[in-house]
Design a protein around this motif. Sequence first.
Motif, short mmCIF file in Angstrom:
data_model
loop_
_atom_site.label_atom_id
_atom_site.label_comp_id
_atom_site.label_asym_id
_atom_site.label_seq_id
_atom_site.Cartn_x
_atom_site.Cartn_y
_atom_site.Cartn_z
N SER A 56 4.39 -4.03 1.56
CA SER A 56 3.64 -5.12 2.19
C SER A 56 2.97 -4.65 3.47
N LEU B 135 0.01 -2.42 2.68
CA LEU B 135 -1.13 -3.16 2.16
C LEU B 135 -1.80 -3.97 3.27
N ALA B 136 -0.98 -4.39 4.27
CA ALA B 136 -1.55 -5.17 5.37
C ALA B 136 -2.33 -4.28 6.33
N ALA C 191 1.41 -9.82 -2.96
CA ALA C 191 0.26 -9.15 -2.34
C ALA C 191 -1.05 -9.72 -2.88
N ARG C 192 -1.05 -10.03 -4.19
CA ARG C 192 -2.27 -10.59 -4.78
C ARG C 192 -2.50 -12.03 -4.34
N ARG D 157 -1.79 -12.96 -1.23
CA ARG D 157 -2.37 -12.81 0.11
C ARG D 157 -3.80 -12.31 0.04
N ARG D 158 -4.02 -11.38 -0.90
CA ARG D 158 -5.38 -10.84 -1.02
C ARG D 158 -5.80 -10.95 -2.47
#
Lengths: 218, 370
Positions: free
Chosen positions: A38, A41-42, A70-71, A73-74
């Motif tokens: 996480s 990816l951030a 994650a998907r 969030r983005r």
Amino acid sequence: MRVVIAEDLALLRDGLTRLLEAHDFEVVAAVGDPEALSRALAEEDVDVAVVDVRMPPTFSNEGLVAALAARERRPGLPVVVLSQYVEQLYARELLSSGEGAIGYLLKDRVGNVPDFVDAVRQVARGATVLDPKVVSAMVSRLGGSGPVSRLTPREREVLSQMAQGRSNAGIAAALVVTENAVSKHINSIFGKLDLPTATDDNRRVLAVLEYLRTEESS
Amino acid sequence: MTAGQHPSRPGPRLRGPGRGAWPRGSGWGVWLVRQAALSVVVAVAVTLVWAQARPQYFWPRWVWFGLGVNLAVQYGVRWAVRKPRGRRGFALQLALSAVYVAIDVVSWALSGGGFFWPVFSTPVVAVALLAHAWWLQRRPPARERELAERVAALRRTRSGVLDVQAAELKRIERDLHDGAQARMVSLAMNLGLAEHLLSSKPEAVAPLLAEARATTLTALEELRTVMEGIQPPVLADRGLVGAVEAVALDLALPVRVEAEVPGRLEAPVESAVYFASAECLANVIKHSGATRAWVHLAHRAGTLTVVVGDDGSGGAQLGAGTGLTGVARRLEVFDGTLTVDSPPGGPTRVTMEVPCALSSPKTSPSSGTA
């Protein structure tokens, strides 16, 4: 192409890193647990994430959950999920997490390096790549009845190939036929299943998968 | 511990202590104390009334006697019914016999003595008690019979479990030995050969490596099959409901799965019920000729109920070589039961019931048990 690798076994993590770096990927982070994934990816600008399903702390499906989060969030973040075993259940969850940019593959497929690297590239470009095992289970389940039973064996093979995310050229190469023959089969399949024709490869895969999913549950 | 409480009894074969119970809560005790208090008041009152007139005959003793009989009978019955089931009947007879003999003796004494006539009634009561005791010791009480049955069931299931485990271990060992292990040996040989040929005959190396790669894939496939048989990963990940859904998805038949199981079960129960459900679904595919099937899972009041149904031809039965016997034995270990309702022509319903606890509810698929 910038990639994040999440895999808890150091041996496999290093192997994946080496393999992808050898094929002109830039591995911006190689991590071993969902939190680090996480964070990576951030913080990083990432084109694609390659994530193992099984990760600490409970070594069940943390990787899958982290990928789905994650998907969320983005949206549309390209993720390739690797696993020692494939479940249709998980494939469905990944597919319903947004349109495309999803890969779900057995770890065995890493052994076929060109195919694997190609799959990661395709997913990074927004395509959907499913393991043949998942797709064949989906297709064979529908084989007994309904419109799918009207397909010829060859057309069923082509359907499976499409559902795995292959392009016309890819299907032609895999089945050792001409691209022309492939487009003919595809037109026939779309006619028999009454699917809207789509020129874009990714849209086509999604249409086929959507068809397989909804037919099955009806 | 009060006399009415039984030690806790495991398993469903023994009935709970509340079943068919006599009134033996604390309410009766309180009521008895009040009656005793009231009796004392009445006794004092009649004695005072007698004392006002002071006739020759001291009649209040008969009022005392009547009040005492009432209390003694109630106390005796209450004492008896609080005995464990099985000994309750004898205790009741004992209590009433004692009260009866006491009534005889006291009324003999109150009526002024003389010839001791209770000598006729007392032996009859005693003989009746002895006969009851003899009959009881000949026939083990119900609870003891239940326990004996349970011990027999436990012995049977325990040896069954050990047999199954030993057979499973043997199968796993053989699968690993003949499968993945053999592939690894061949892999090592191929790689060794490739290493050796690299300098002398490099063109022969490529096919060897290709073969090596194919061998690893087969070995992986075989390992996966072995692991599925031990514990399907999806069961550990998602619990019983998720794993049954996963099985349902892999079947060449539409299967509707409905579940009300708000939490995880203990791992051994989870595994047994999973394999039982999978076996039932496999039977649907193999035998029934069904066009659709359904699985209902629910956990209510400490019991997990799983119903596997299909619209096939019916006629399934336990012990007809359908593997259902094995399923039933597997569940019996957890005091579970399996019933088959499958009239010829269908539909078939296999119902499995297993008493088990539920752990804390899962809020999301991610919160695996640590």
